[in-house]
Design a protein around this motif. Structure first.
Motif, short mmCIF file in Angstrom:
data_model
loop_
_atom_site.label_atom_id
_atom_site.label_comp_id
_atom_site.label_asym_id
_atom_site.label_seq_id
_atom_site.Cartn_x
_atom_site.Cartn_y
_atom_site.Cartn_z
N TYR A 6 0.88 -1.16 0.00
CA TYR A 6 0.00 0.00 0.00
C TYR A 6 0.91 1.21 0.00
O TYR A 6 1.84 1.29 0.82
CB TYR A 6 -0.90 -0.01 1.24
CG TYR A 6 -1.75 1.23 1.36
CD1 TYR A 6 -3.01 1.28 0.77
CD2 TYR A 6 -1.29 2.35 2.04
CE1 TYR A 6 -3.79 2.42 0.86
CE2 TYR A 6 -2.07 3.49 2.13
CZ TYR A 6 -3.32 3.52 1.55
OH TYR A 6 -4.10 4.65 1.64
N ASP A 7 0.68 2.17 -0.90
CA ASP A 7 1.52 3.36 -0.97
C ASP A 7 0.65 4.52 -1.47
O ASP A 7 0.58 4.77 -2.67
CB ASP A 7 2.72 3.12 -1.89
CG ASP A 7 3.77 4.22 -1.77
OD1 ASP A 7 3.52 5.24 -1.09
OD2 ASP A 7 4.85 4.05 -2.37
N GLU A 8 -0.01 5.19 -0.54
CA GLU A 8 -0.93 6.29 -0.87
C GLU A 8 -0.75 7.41 0.14
O GLU A 8 -0.61 7.16 1.33
CB GLU A 8 -2.39 5.82 -0.83
CG GLU A 8 -2.76 4.73 -1.81
CD GLU A 8 -2.89 5.22 -3.23
OE1 GLU A 8 -3.25 6.40 -3.42
OE2 GLU A 8 -2.61 4.44 -4.15
N GLN A 9 -0.81 8.64 -0.33
CA GLN A 9 -0.82 9.84 0.51
C GLN A 9 0.22 9.80 1.63
O GLN A 9 -0.06 10.11 2.78
CB GLN A 9 -2.23 10.08 1.06
CG GLN A 9 -3.22 10.34 -0.05
CD GLN A 9 -4.58 10.76 0.47
OE1 GLN A 9 -4.84 10.75 1.66
NE2 GLN A 9 -5.45 11.12 -0.45
N ARG A 12 3.11 4.06 3.55
CA ARG A 12 3.44 2.83 2.84
C ARG A 12 3.56 1.69 3.84
O ARG A 12 4.13 1.86 4.91
CB ARG A 12 4.75 2.99 2.07
CG ARG A 12 5.13 1.73 1.31
CD ARG A 12 6.36 1.83 0.42
NE ARG A 12 7.39 2.73 0.86
CZ ARG A 12 7.89 3.73 0.13
NH1 ARG A 12 7.46 3.97 -1.08
NH2 ARG A 12 8.86 4.50 0.62
N GLU A 23 -10.29 1.68 2.88
CA GLU A 23 -9.79 3.01 3.25
C GLU A 23 -10.96 3.92 3.59
O GLU A 23 -11.99 3.87 2.93
CB GLU A 23 -9.04 3.65 2.09
CG GLU A 23 -7.84 2.92 1.61
CD GLU A 23 -7.25 3.58 0.38
OE1 GLU A 23 -6.51 4.56 0.54
OE2 GLU A 23 -7.56 3.11 -0.73
N GLU A 25 -11.60 8.22 5.08
CA GLU A 25 -10.95 9.49 5.40
C GLU A 25 -11.97 10.38 6.09
O GLU A 25 -13.13 10.43 5.71
CB GLU A 25 -10.46 10.14 4.11
CG GLU A 25 -9.36 11.13 4.35
CD GLU A 25 -8.63 11.50 3.06
OE1 GLU A 25 -8.16 12.64 3.02
OE2 GLU A 25 -8.56 10.68 2.13
N ARG A 30 -6.93 9.68 8.32
CA ARG A 30 -7.10 8.68 7.26
C ARG A 30 -6.92 7.30 7.90
O ARG A 30 -5.98 7.09 8.66
CB ARG A 30 -6.07 8.91 6.18
CG ARG A 30 -6.07 7.89 5.07
CD ARG A 30 -4.99 8.26 4.04
NE ARG A 30 -5.11 7.48 2.87
CZ ARG A 30 -6.02 7.67 1.91
NH1 ARG A 30 -6.88 8.63 1.99
NH2 ARG A 30 -6.05 6.88 0.86
N VAL A 32 -6.70 3.11 7.13
CA VAL A 32 -6.54 2.03 6.18
C VAL A 32 -6.56 0.73 6.98
O VAL A 32 -5.80 0.58 7.94
CB VAL A 32 -5.22 2.14 5.39
CG1 VAL A 32 -5.13 1.03 4.34
CG2 VAL A 32 -5.09 3.51 4.73
N GLU A 143 6.72 9.98 1.66
CA GLU A 143 6.90 11.30 1.02
C GLU A 143 7.87 12.15 1.80
O GLU A 143 8.21 11.87 2.90
CB GLU A 143 5.58 12.04 0.87
CG GLU A 143 4.82 12.21 2.17
CD GLU A 143 3.46 12.87 1.97
OE1 GLU A 143 3.09 13.64 2.86
OE2 GLU A 143 2.79 12.61 0.98
#
Length: 143
Positions: A6-9, A12, A23, A25, A30, A32, A143
């Protein structure tokens, strides 16, 4: 079979390929969740961009579990997850005559606070416990 990632916003982590991912929000928060196909073992990862205190979040998660399972046993834990000092608790409790275990870990990064709750039961066997803990230990910022 290799794990999925999983690699979002900015979040990871790795999880087993046959697990189901959901998911949600809500403002700065957020969530997951990944769950074993049989529904027994799972991990929930929550990020909060408002960066609340990790110890307070971990203790609030413990209290929520205590509200549901007043006889649970808990042990405070300090652990390093991808170079972040995580605070939390290891839990054991009985539900429907089955012994369950849970892991609460929380840490703060420069951009967010990350809470991870993993849970499994004795019926799941050691493999599910190891899979849940591997998900939690693989968490990192991307990020």
């Amino acid at each position: 079979m290799s794990d999925q990632t999983y690699d979002e916003q900015g979040l990871r982590f790795d999880y087993p390929p046959d697990w189901v991912l959901e998911e949600t929000e809500d403002g700065a928060v957020r969530t997951v969740a990944v769950q074993a196909p049989d529904g027994a073992g799972f991990a929930v990862i929550q990020t909060d961009d408002s960066r609340p205190d990790p110890a307070e979040i971990a203790d609030a998660a413990l209290q929520a579990m205590r509200d549901d399972y007043p006889d649970l046993e808990s042990r405070p834990i300090l652990e390093t997850i991808n170079d972040h000092a995580a605070t939390g608790h290891d839990l054991e409790f009985v539900s429907l005559d089955v012994t369950n275990s849970a892991s609460i870990r929380c840490f703060r990064t420069p951009t967010r606070t990350i809470l991870a709750l993993g849970q499994w039961s004795d019926l799941d066997g050691e493999e599910t416990a190891q899979q849940v803990l591997a998900v939690v230990r693989s968490i990192e910022e991307s990020e």
